[in-house]
Design a protein around this motif. Sequence first.
Motif, short mmCIF file in Angstrom:
data_model
loop_
_atom_site.label_atom_id
_atom_site.label_comp_id
_atom_site.label_asym_id
_atom_site.label_seq_id
_atom_site.Cartn_x
_atom_site.Cartn_y
_atom_site.Cartn_z
N UNK A 51 0.87 -1.19 0.00
CA UNK A 51 0.00 0.00 0.00
C UNK A 51 0.90 1.23 0.00
N UNK A 52 0.52 2.27 -0.72
CA UNK A 52 1.39 3.46 -0.74
C UNK A 52 1.28 4.27 0.58
N UNK A 53 1.96 3.79 1.60
CA UNK A 53 1.98 4.47 2.90
C UNK A 53 3.42 4.69 3.31
N UNK A 130 5.30 8.25 -8.51
CA UNK A 130 4.00 7.95 -9.11
C UNK A 130 3.01 7.40 -8.08
N UNK A 131 3.49 6.75 -7.06
CA UNK A 131 2.63 6.22 -5.98
C UNK A 131 3.13 6.82 -4.67
N UNK A 132 2.97 8.13 -4.56
CA UNK A 132 3.56 8.85 -3.42
C UNK A 132 2.94 8.34 -2.11
N UNK A 133 3.76 8.04 -1.12
CA UNK A 133 3.23 7.47 0.13
C UNK A 133 2.31 8.45 0.87
N UNK A 134 1.38 7.87 1.58
CA UNK A 134 0.45 8.68 2.37
C UNK A 134 0.53 8.23 3.83
#
Lengths: 289, 292
Positions: A51-53, A130-134
Motif C-alpha cells: 500500500x502506498x503508505x 507515481x505512488x507517493x506514500x500517504x
Amino acid sequence: MAAPSLPSAPSARAFRALAWREATLLLTAPAVWAGVLLQVVLGVLWYSADEPRWAAFGQEAGLSALVLAGFLLLTSHLAGSRDHRHGAAEGSSVLPASDLRRTGAVLALIPVGGVLGAVALGAELVAASPRWPEGPLSPWSLAMPVLIPMLGAAVGVATSRWWPTTAAGPLTFFGCTALLAMMPVFGQSPQSLSWVLFPVLFDDGHVQAGMAAAEAQGGGGWGVAAWHAGYLAALVAAAAAVAVLRQRRLIPAVVLVLAVAFGLVAVWQQHPDLGPAPGAASPVSGSQP
Amino acid sequence: MTTVSMRGLTKRYGGTTAIADLTARIGVGVTGFLGPNGAGKTTLLRCLATALAPDSGRLVAYGLDTAVAAERTALRRRLGYLPQDPGLYPNFKTAELLDYVAVLKELTDTGRRRAEVRRVLAEVGLTDRATVRVRKLSGGMRQRLALAQALLGDPELLILDEPTVGLDPEQRMLFRALVSRLGHTRTVLLSTHQTEDVGALCERVLVMRAGGIVFDGTPGELAAQAEGRVWVSAEPPSDAHVYWRNADGRYRTLGPRPIGGEPGLLSIEDGYLTLLGAEAAAAGSGDAERVS
C-alpha cells in the motif's frame, strides 16, 4: 649529529588527507555502486507490492538498505585490512601515519556509507513519486535507510581492525546475515525483543500507532521511529569505538559504554510505545525479517 | 659525520638471539650489510627502520632516539624503507599506490604529492606504467615500484633490504646509478647477498655473522681478506674451501695453494668467504664443484 628537522604536516591536515583518500577509494569502488543500485532496485520492487503508505515505504527502504550495508561491510573490511592482506604491514608500520590515524581514516567510511544510503533513499523516493506514500510520517523513519549502511561500514571497519584476515569480512557478513535471519525465530510479535533489535522498523499497527502518537504530540515526541534511529546510531558509535579500542583504551571504552547504555535505553523506550494499537489484532503487515 | 648510531643493540626471538650487543656508527654514504642467512641483517635493518623495537641498547638516527615515541615518529618522516618482502596492493594502479603511500608519508599538498609521485616513477623508470594495475606488473617492475615508494618524500635515511632481488642486469645498473647518486648526500643502508652490488656501490661494508659484526671496512679491505688464498691452476686442488672450473678450463681455488697454482684476482666474494669460513662457503657455494 642532528640534522635540521623537516617540516611536518600538522596531524589534523594529514588525517583529513588520509580520510579523504579512503573515502574516494570507497566511492570509486564498483562494488559499492552495485550495492547502491541493488538497494534501489529491491526497494522499488518491494514497495510496488505495498500500500502506498510512509510506514511501508520506510520498511522497504530499510530492508533494501540492509543490502547496501552488506556491501559496505565487505568493502570497508577490505579497506581496513589492506596492509595485512597484502603483506604490507611491515612497510606501513614505519610510515609517519600512526595506526590510530589510519583507523580514524577508515572510520571516515561510516559517513560515506550514510551518504550512499541517502543517495539510494533519494532514488527510491524519486521512483516512488507515481505512488507517493500517504499516512503519518516520522522523519526519523527516513533516517533508518541512512543509518543502516553506516552500521554496515562500521562493523566492517571494526572487524578489519581486530581481525584483518581475508576471510574475516565474508565470515562477519555471513554471521550478521544469519543473526538477522534468526531474529524472527526468537519472536515474531512487536513486543518481542528481537523485533525491536532488528535494524529495520517494520510497518505494523504498533509502529503506526507510535508514529501517530508522536504526530499527535505535534511531532515533538520522540516516538518509536526516533528511538529506533537512536538505537541504530548507538550501534554505529559502539562499532566505531570497538575499532578504535585496538589503539586506544580509555576514550573508546567510555564511548562504547555510553553507546551501549543509550542503545539499551532506546530499546527499552520502544517497548512502551509498542503497546497494542487500536484494532490491530494482527500486528504484522508487509514483509517480516 | 655520523647519522646513525647504535650501542649495545640486542634483539631476541624467544631463545634465539638475532642481534647481540651491536655497536656501530654509520654516516652519509652507502653502507652495505653482508652475511649468511640468519646472520641478523634483516633484524638489524628492521630495528633501524623502527619496524622492530630492540630488547636492549640504544639506537639514534639523525639525533632522534627510536625508543622515544615522538622522536620515532619524527625519524619516520625522514626515512625510506624497502623491506625484504614489500607488500603492494595488487588492485591499485601504480601511480595510485604511490599517491596513497605519499598520503601516509604526510605529503598533504595535492600538487606537491603528484609531482613527487611523477618524480619517483621517473627515478625507477616506471613512468609509462603509471596507470597499470600492480598485479599486471612483472616481478622486476614490482621491485622497482617498492623502491619508488621508499624514495617518496626524498628521505635522508634510506634502508633497503635486498633491493636488487628480481631485477634484470639493466635494471640493476639503473638501480646502482640511482643509489650511488643518493649516497652522495644521504645515508643509505643496503642489505644484500649480491657482492657485486656491494663492490659497485658501498664505501663501507659490514659483515655480520650470528648477530654480530665480524668485519667493518671498505670493499677493498674485505677483498683483501682473501690475500694469498685465491689461485688459478690447471689441475683441481686437493683441499680448498671452494673451487670451480672457469670457462677457460682452469680451476679457480679459494684456499691453500694448489699444485701449479698462480695468484688470482681478488674479489669481495673471496674476502667474504674467507672471512666466514666453511659456514659461508657452504651457504654460498651453489656454483662450486666442491666444498670441503
